[in-house]
Write a protein that holds these residues in place. Structure first.
Motif, mmCIF file in Angstrom:
data_model
loop_
_atom_site.group_PDB
_atom_site.id
_atom_site.type_symbol
_atom_site.label_atom_id
_atom_site.label_comp_id
_atom_site.label_asym_id
_atom_site.label_seq_id
_atom_site.Cartn_x
_atom_site.Cartn_y
_atom_site.Cartn_z
ATOM 1 N N THR A 110 -5.659 -30.026 79.001
ATOM 2 C CA THR A 110 -6.877 -29.290 79.348
ATOM 3 C C THR A 110 -6.724 -27.789 79.230
ATOM 4 O OG1 THR A 110 -6.215 -29.277 81.681
ATOM 5 C CG2 THR A 110 -7.607 -31.101 80.942
ATOM 6 N N ARG A 128 -12.984 -26.783 73.405
ATOM 7 C CA ARG A 128 -13.142 -27.906 74.331
ATOM 8 C C ARG A 128 -14.554 -27.976 74.918
ATOM 9 N NH1 ARG A 128 -8.188 -30.045 74.851
ATOM 10 N NH2 ARG A 128 -6.429 -28.698 74.345
ATOM 11 N N CYS A 161 -8.302 -34.419 72.757
ATOM 12 C CA CYS A 161 -9.741 -34.641 72.844
ATOM 13 C C CYS A 161 -10.050 -36.054 72.379
ATOM 14 C CB CYS A 161 -10.510 -33.625 71.988
ATOM 15 S SG CYS A 161 -10.245 -33.826 70.201
ATOM 16 N N GLY A 188 -12.354 -32.790 76.084
ATOM 17 C CA GLY A 188 -13.521 -32.633 75.232
ATOM 18 C C GLY A 188 -13.901 -33.958 74.590
#
Length: 732
Positions: free
Chosen positions: A12, A49, A151, A185
């Motif tokens: 993240t 993201r 992601c 994401g």
């Protein structure tokens, strides 16, 4: 617990990169210098993201949008795709570029799956392709929680929407991704989605403030034609013959149609294979692989074919029957010309196609069923209207089309003309529908108007009607088309069950009171006129030698693909081979800057293509290109690329046409950017040591004292290069 926290932080961490920052990766791995429209914005969203929904029509380069940022982000990008064959092709392509990629689906052995999961946990993959069915249980979610995830990418995202054209229940499980990975994401991609479907995708995936990007639905390289189906085999063969030695897909509505047409084509001497769900798995797979590997030119298929086909050099797509929605047509026809070279899409239809689809779809029982029926009638509208095909398709997907004439469809090319006596012909057709009691379909009505003496006409005594033979001077096929146009213009309506025709209120008003109406008919060129415009990509290969070399390079591509057991387009696309054929590079550095030639392919593939080109030029000396100096704006960029590829100073000097001093400046920029510290091959080791010794005494602020101290035995350019090397050694 500590490890899990680190994984979460890695997954993240906020990115400070932008799309412009990863252009060097784009150049290094894919051999491209810039983005296609909308790619940069999509890459930016993934790097930052921010959840996103990207709709890029086929050929718009949507795969690169998520593959490129995966190289710059920590962790594994998980790509969810329903297309097993496409998964393998894309993973093979990525590995060929030197990118670590894996796949996970139910076709793999248990041992292969275990090995893939182990590598995933070890962080070995930059991209992992996964089938949506893997998310059916909690187990796979839990495994992913233990891995650093960059992601999630949902490809073919329209499959999650029940309002879309290809709803798949397994996709609904993906709505749990947001809860399971609240800070990761999530990025949805599809080639076809109307505004309502876009809204449904974002809602079903719980996207947070998504960046919605919609590419241009116009495919200017595609030539669209719609023709009434008369002599199917003759029409299909005529299209195929326009593209000798090129690949094409022919779509049929039913399995029986596939088998019958394939047999007929083979009897005519064409190399065609069938593809439909009724074939044995092994046969279906072999036929698909034969087409992908270019061992066969033509595949005749139901709409089940093509979803996982990444072959880019398909020059034509023929529909022998009307698809059941605009979305299906856009996706199936869009498989032509994915390399952005010209291609042709021909739809052959008849009024009976709607009835055939109605039978297949059955009576609508739900709202979704009714939506499907509405889409069927929208598709029929596309077939019947004499309107720019590009305009119709672009506006269907909610975009404005600013042109009056696309110049690239049958309507805009003038392949239709307005029937001179349209109002009279229309009233004769309407009158005939009334005379037969509004109990018969379009073909029977057309036979009456033509004056047919068929058994069915006499059976009902319709040869005695006042409308019998009223349009005998016209072709029966044209009469049927005019009937279909009257249906589309709402002067006639068709019973959904029996396909019989009846007049609408507008039709009765036209019959009784008259009025203006235009009916269109196709222009049939005489044998002495030029053949219809085709979508040949050969306009960029003006010289016969260029075309001959292109075919030689295609042969080599097939040979290498067979050795590596991958489809030919994974080696190089047609666009790249055409550039090779035009430019005819005679050194490895000459391949730099060709579209699709990155570092990995330059090293692994280009030596064989270089050998083929040199052998061709040796046999065909008149084809040797005349060297031209590089344009002033591109010299530095070309020089830096050549130095990075291992070109010598003299190679760059000759290629750019610049002075030695200018090229030395380019070399210094390259050495500084690449942080080169060793003098060879740019300077002799002894010369470098002498310059270093002088610099230790006098410093590097001014070059003239160094030149004088060395008794003028070295050049200023050599001192400039040595100074950069010394600075690089001192840099932290």
């Amino acid at each position: 617990m500590e490890d899990e926290t680190k994984r979460e932080e890695a997954a993240t961490v906020s990115s400070t990169l932008a799309a412009q920052d990863v252009i060097p990766l784009l150049r290094q791995y894919w051999g491209y210098e810039s983005f296609l429209p909308m790619q940069q914005e999509s890459v930016d969203a993934i790097l930052n993201r921010q959840d996103s929904l990207t709709i890029l029509p086929t050929g718009g380069g949507k795969s690169l949008c998520f593959q490129l940022p995966a190289l710059a982000m920590p962790g594994t990008s998980v790509v969810i795709s329903p297309l097993v064959s496409l998964m393998k092709d894309q993973v093979d392509t990525l590995r060929g570029l030197g990118i670590s990629a894996g796949l996970l689906n139910n076709t793999m052995s248990e041992e292969e799956r275990r090995d893939t999961l182990r590598q995933l946990q070890e962080g070995a993959f930059q991209l992992l392709y996964v089938a949506p069915e893997r998310f059916a249980g909690e187990g796979f979610f839990q495994l992913l929680r233990e891995c650093p995830i960059a992601c999630f990418v949902i490809d073919e995202a329209h499959c999650i929407s029940q309002w879309g054209h290809d709803f798949r229940p397994a996709y609904r499980e993906l709505g749990n991704l947001r809860q399971a990975f609240p800070r990761a994401g999530i990025h949805a991609f599809t080639a076809t989605a109307t505004p309502p479907v876009q809204t449904d995708i974002a809602r079903a995936l719980h996207l947070k403030n998504p960046k919605t990007l919609v590419g241009d639905f116009e495919r200017p390289n595609l030539l669209y034609r719609v023709q009434y189906r008369t002599n199917l085999l003759k029409q299909v063969c005529g299209i195929i013959d326009r593209y000798p030695d090129e690949g094409g897909i022919i779509y049929c509505i039913s399995r029986k149609d596939v088998e019958d047409l394939t047999r007929q084509l083979n009897e005519q001497g064409y190399d065609a294979l069938p593809y439909h769900a009724g074939l044995a798995d092994g046969t279906r797979t072999r036929n698909q692989e034969a087409f992908i590997s270019e061992r066969v030119r033509i595949v005749v298929a139901t709409v089940a074919f093509g979803m996982g086909i990444d072959r880019s050099n398909i020059r034509y797509v023929i529909h022998t029957g009307m698809p059941k929605s605009i979305e299906h047509y856009q996706q199936e026809a869009g498989r032509a010309g994915r390399d952005r070279l010209p291609a042709e899409c021909v739809l052959l239809y008849s009024g009976a196609d709607v009835g055939k689809w109605r039978t297949i779809m059955g009576a609508p029982a739900t709202e979704a069923d009714q939506i499907g029926l509405d889409k069927l009638y929208e598709m029929s509208n596309y077939c019947q209207r004499v309107l720019c095909r590009h305009k119709f398709l672009v506006e269907y997907f909610g975009q404005a089309y600013g042109k009056d004439n696309c110049g690239h469809c049958d309507c805009c090319l003038g392949e239709f003309e307005v029937l001179a006596d349209s109002p009279t012909v229309a009233r004769k057709i309407l009158s005939c529908v009334v005379r037969v009691g509004e109990r018969f379909g379009s073909h029977h009505v057309a036979q009456v108007l033509k004056g047919s003496q068929s058994e069915r006409i006499t059976q009902f005594g319709h040869e005695t009607l006042s409308t019998y033979g009223l349009l005998s001077e016209y072709r029966q096929g044209d009469i049927v088309q005019w009937i279909e146009q009257l249906v589309n213009l709402d002067y006639l309506a068709r019973d959904p069950e029996y396909q019989s025709l009846r007049l609408t209120l507008s039709g009765r008003a036209l019959l009784k009171e008259g009025g203006e109406i235009s009916l269109a008919k196709p222009i049939r060129p005489s044998k002495t006129k030029a053949s219809p415009k085709t979508a040949s990509p050969d306009t960029d290969l003006e010289q016969e030698a260029d075309r001959a070399l292109f075919e030689e390079l295609r042969r080599l591509r097939r040979e290498i693909a067979a050795e590596q057991r991958v489809p030919p387009y994974i080696i190089f696309g047609d666009v790249t081979l055409r550039e090779m054929a035009r430019r005819k590079p005679t050194t490895l550095t000459g391949f730099r800057g060709l579209k699709g030639v990155g570092e990995a392919k330059l090293a692994s593939l280009c030596p064989r293509f270089l050998k083929a080109i040199l052998e061709f030029l040796n046999k065909t000396p008149e084809a040797i290109p005349t060297p031209t100096p590089a344009s002033r704006g591109s010299s530095k960029e070309e020089a830096l690329a050549m130095f990075a590829a291992g070109a010598s100073f003299d190679d760059v000097l000759n290629a750019t046409g610049r002075t030695e001093s200018t090229v030395t400046g380019y070399l210094c920029d390259y050495l500084r950017q690449a942080r080169i510290t060793e003098p060879e091959p740019w300077l002799q080791e002894e010369t470098f040591r002498r310059i270093c010794g002088s610099a230790l005494k006098l410093g590097l602020e001014r070059l003239k004292p160094l030149w004088e101290d060395l008794a003028e035995t070295v050049t200023y350019d050599e001192i400039r290069v040595a100074a950069i090397l010394m600075e690089n050694r001192l840099r932290p």
